[in-house]
Design an enzyme around this catalytic site. Structure first.
Site, PDB file in Angstrom:
ATOM      1  N   HIS A 115       0.821  -1.224   0.000  1.00 11.98           N
ATOM      2  CA  HIS A 115       0.000   0.000   0.000  1.00 11.98           C
ATOM      3  C   HIS A 115       0.851   1.268   0.000  1.00 11.98           C
ATOM      4  O   HIS A 115       0.372   2.341   0.352  1.00 11.98           O
ATOM      5  CB  HIS A 115      -0.951  -0.001   1.200  1.00 11.98           C
ATOM      6  CG  HIS A 115      -2.048  -1.024   1.091  1.00 11.98           C
ATOM      7  ND1 HIS A 115      -2.859  -1.391   2.139  1.00 11.98           N
ATOM      8  CD2 HIS A 115      -2.471  -1.766   0.028  1.00 11.98           C
ATOM      9  CE1 HIS A 115      -3.733  -2.309   1.740  1.00 11.98           C
ATOM     10  NE2 HIS A 115      -3.503  -2.562   0.470  1.00 11.98           N
ATOM     11  N   GLY A 184      -2.451  -8.914  12.618  1.00 20.87           N
ATOM     12  CA  GLY A 184      -2.994  -7.582  12.864  1.00 20.87           C
ATOM     13  C   GLY A 184      -3.671  -6.902  11.697  1.00 20.87           C
ATOM     14  O   GLY A 184      -3.461  -5.718  11.463  1.00 20.87           O
TER      15      GLY A 184
HETATM   16  N1  APR Z   1      -1.664  -6.915  17.757  1.00 16.84           N
HETATM   17  C1  APR Z   1      -2.209  -7.492  16.666  1.00 16.84           C
HETATM   18  N2  APR Z   1      -3.337  -7.038  16.088  1.00 16.84           N
HETATM   19  C2  APR Z   1      -3.927  -5.957  16.629  1.00 16.84           C
HETATM   20  C3  APR Z   1      -3.419  -5.292  17.759  1.00 16.84           C
HETATM   21  C4  APR Z   1      -2.233  -5.818  18.347  1.00 16.84           C
HETATM   22  N3  APR Z   1      -1.662  -5.268  19.420  1.00 16.84           N
HETATM   23  N4  APR Z   1      -4.229  -4.248  18.047  1.00 16.84           N
HETATM   24  C5  APR Z   1      -5.219  -4.266  17.141  1.00 16.84           C
HETATM   25  N5  APR Z   1      -5.044  -5.298  16.279  1.00 16.84           N
HETATM   26  C6  APR Z   1      -5.882  -5.724  15.142  1.00 16.84           C
HETATM   27  C7  APR Z   1      -7.339  -5.390  15.281  1.00 16.84           C
HETATM   28  O1  APR Z   1      -8.006  -6.407  16.004  1.00 16.84           O
HETATM   29  C8  APR Z   1      -7.780  -5.352  13.819  1.00 16.84           C
HETATM   30  O2  APR Z   1      -8.233  -6.621  13.401  1.00 16.84           O
HETATM   31  O3  APR Z   1      -5.438  -5.036  14.005  1.00 16.84           O
HETATM   32  C9  APR Z   1      -6.499  -5.011  13.051  1.00 16.84           C
HETATM   33  C10 APR Z   1      -6.487  -3.658  12.400  1.00 16.84           C
HETATM   34  O4  APR Z   1      -7.441  -3.644  11.376  1.00 16.84           O
HETATM   35  P1  APR Z   1      -7.661  -2.383  10.444  1.00 16.84           P
HETATM   36  O5  APR Z   1      -7.741  -1.143  11.279  1.00 16.84           O
HETATM   37  O6  APR Z   1      -8.787  -2.677   9.542  1.00 16.84           O
HETATM   38  O7  APR Z   1      -6.276  -2.270   9.635  1.00 16.84           O
HETATM   39  P2  APR Z   1      -5.808  -3.091   8.356  1.00 16.84           P
HETATM   40  O8  APR Z   1      -6.473  -4.418   8.305  1.00 16.84           O
HETATM   41  O9  APR Z   1      -4.321  -3.065   8.348  1.00 16.84           O
HETATM   42  O10 APR Z   1      -6.351  -2.185   7.178  1.00 16.84           O
HETATM   43  C11 APR Z   1      -6.072  -2.580   5.857  1.00 16.84           C
HETATM   44  O11 APR Z   1      -7.129  -0.623   5.001  1.00 16.84           O
HETATM   45  O12 APR Z   1      -7.527   1.591   5.360  1.00 16.84           O
HETATM   46  C12 APR Z   1      -6.817   0.702   4.600  1.00 16.84           C
HETATM   47  O13 APR Z   1      -4.825   1.000   3.397  1.00 16.84           O
HETATM   48  C13 APR Z   1      -5.333   0.889   4.713  1.00 16.84           C
HETATM   49  O14 APR Z   1      -3.583  -0.785   4.845  1.00 16.84           O
HETATM   50  C14 APR Z   1      -4.858  -0.392   5.347  1.00 16.84           C
HETATM   51  C15 APR Z   1      -5.946  -1.373   4.959  1.00 16.84           C
END
Ligand code: APR
Length: 241
Positions: A115, A184
């Site tokens: 990304h 995560g």
């Molecule tokens: N360790 C592991 N996971 C964690 C922790 C932690 N300490 N804290 C939170 N999480 C998890 C949450 O439970 C959630 O499932 O991280 C996840 C974050 O999810 P999102 O906020 O949806 O982020 P992500 O999946 O990386 O988003 C994907 O979406 O907005 C776009 O381009 C952006 O790269 C991003 C993509």
């Protein structure tokens, strides 16, 4: 007894990380209650249309994220992946959806930012000038940076509606992995959310693990879900026998 991710000699490992791996470094995730998308509207800061409409707002958003990422440091989960890479060498591949540089700063090398990268910028017109490292903050109204060609410089970020980077390489790596470890990420954003399905389709011998405190949307596709904060559980899961 703590969960363990077994990796056999000569096995290839594909790792996918999302915002959750950087949460314990103090960087907000996107979809959690205090996440970036609860305080900002995606369509105002993270789409090509947003950029056309209000580039200043977009640069303020990414400057804020640059500032936060500069102050963050890698946590034990980033370090555990760097240690795993030093053990596995070329059999290790890390694909991250994150735009921060915490994996690099922990020592990961065989790494692809699908990304984009927070600390790089590029010409909005793709004039031929290469993507370049950029740690500057463009926070005041008058400072929209310009490319040599005169067009505006934009963050080197894949916005909603744009194509992820490096998909050929990613598919090649999924096609030859024996173990997939996803950490995560909420499993909402494709194509990353499909990687686990692509790996499983290759055959029952591919083991797929998810590590995070909550079940992701695609939880059912994993061989095993290891629930916990990455910084707390991952180092133990990856420890050598
Ligand atoms: N360790 C592991 N996971 C964690 C922790 C932690 N300490 N804290 C939170 N999480 C998890 C949450 O439970 C959630 O499932 O991280 C996840 C974050 O999810 P999102 O906020 O949806 O982020 P992500 O999946 O990386 O988003 C994907 O979406 O907005 C776009 O381009 C952006 O790269 C991003 C993509």
């Amino acid at each position: 007894m703590s969960a363990k991710i077994d990796i056999g000699a000569e096995e290839r490992v594909f790792v996918l990380t999302g915002a959750g791996i950087s949460a314990e470094s103090g960087l907000p995730t996107f979809r959690d209650s205090n996440g970036l998308w609860s305080g900002h509207r995606v369509d105002e800061v993270a789409t090509p249309e947003a950029w056309k409409k209000n580039p200043e707002l977009v640069w303020r958003f990414y400057s804020m994220r640059r500032r936060e990422a500069m102050q963050a440091v890698p946590n034990p989960a980033h370090h555990a992946l760097a240690v795993l890479e030093s053990r596995l060498g070329q059999n290790f591949f890390l694909c991250t959806q994150n735009v921060d540089d915490l994996h690099e700063r922990a020592g990961s090398r065989n790494l692809l930012h699908m990304h984009g990268e927070l600390f790089s910028s590029r010409c909005e017109d793709d004039c031929g000038e290469p993507v370049f490292p950029d740690q500057n903050l463009y926070e005041s109204e008058s400072v929209i940076p310009r490319c040599k060609c005169g067009a505006r410089l934009r963050p080197h970020i894949v916005w909603f509606g744009e194509c992820p980077l490096g998909m050929d390489r990613i598919m090649h790596e999924i096609d030859r992995c024996h173990v997939m470890i996803v950490i995560g990420t909420s499993g909402n954003v494709h194509p990353a959310a499909s990687f686990v399905h692509w790996a499983r389709q290759r055959g029952p011998w591919v083991r797929t693990y998810y590590v995070g405190p909550e079940l992701p949307a695609n939880a059912a596709a994993f061989t095993e879900v290891i629930q916990g904060r990455a910084g707390e559980v991952l180092p133990d899961c990856l420890r050598e026998k």
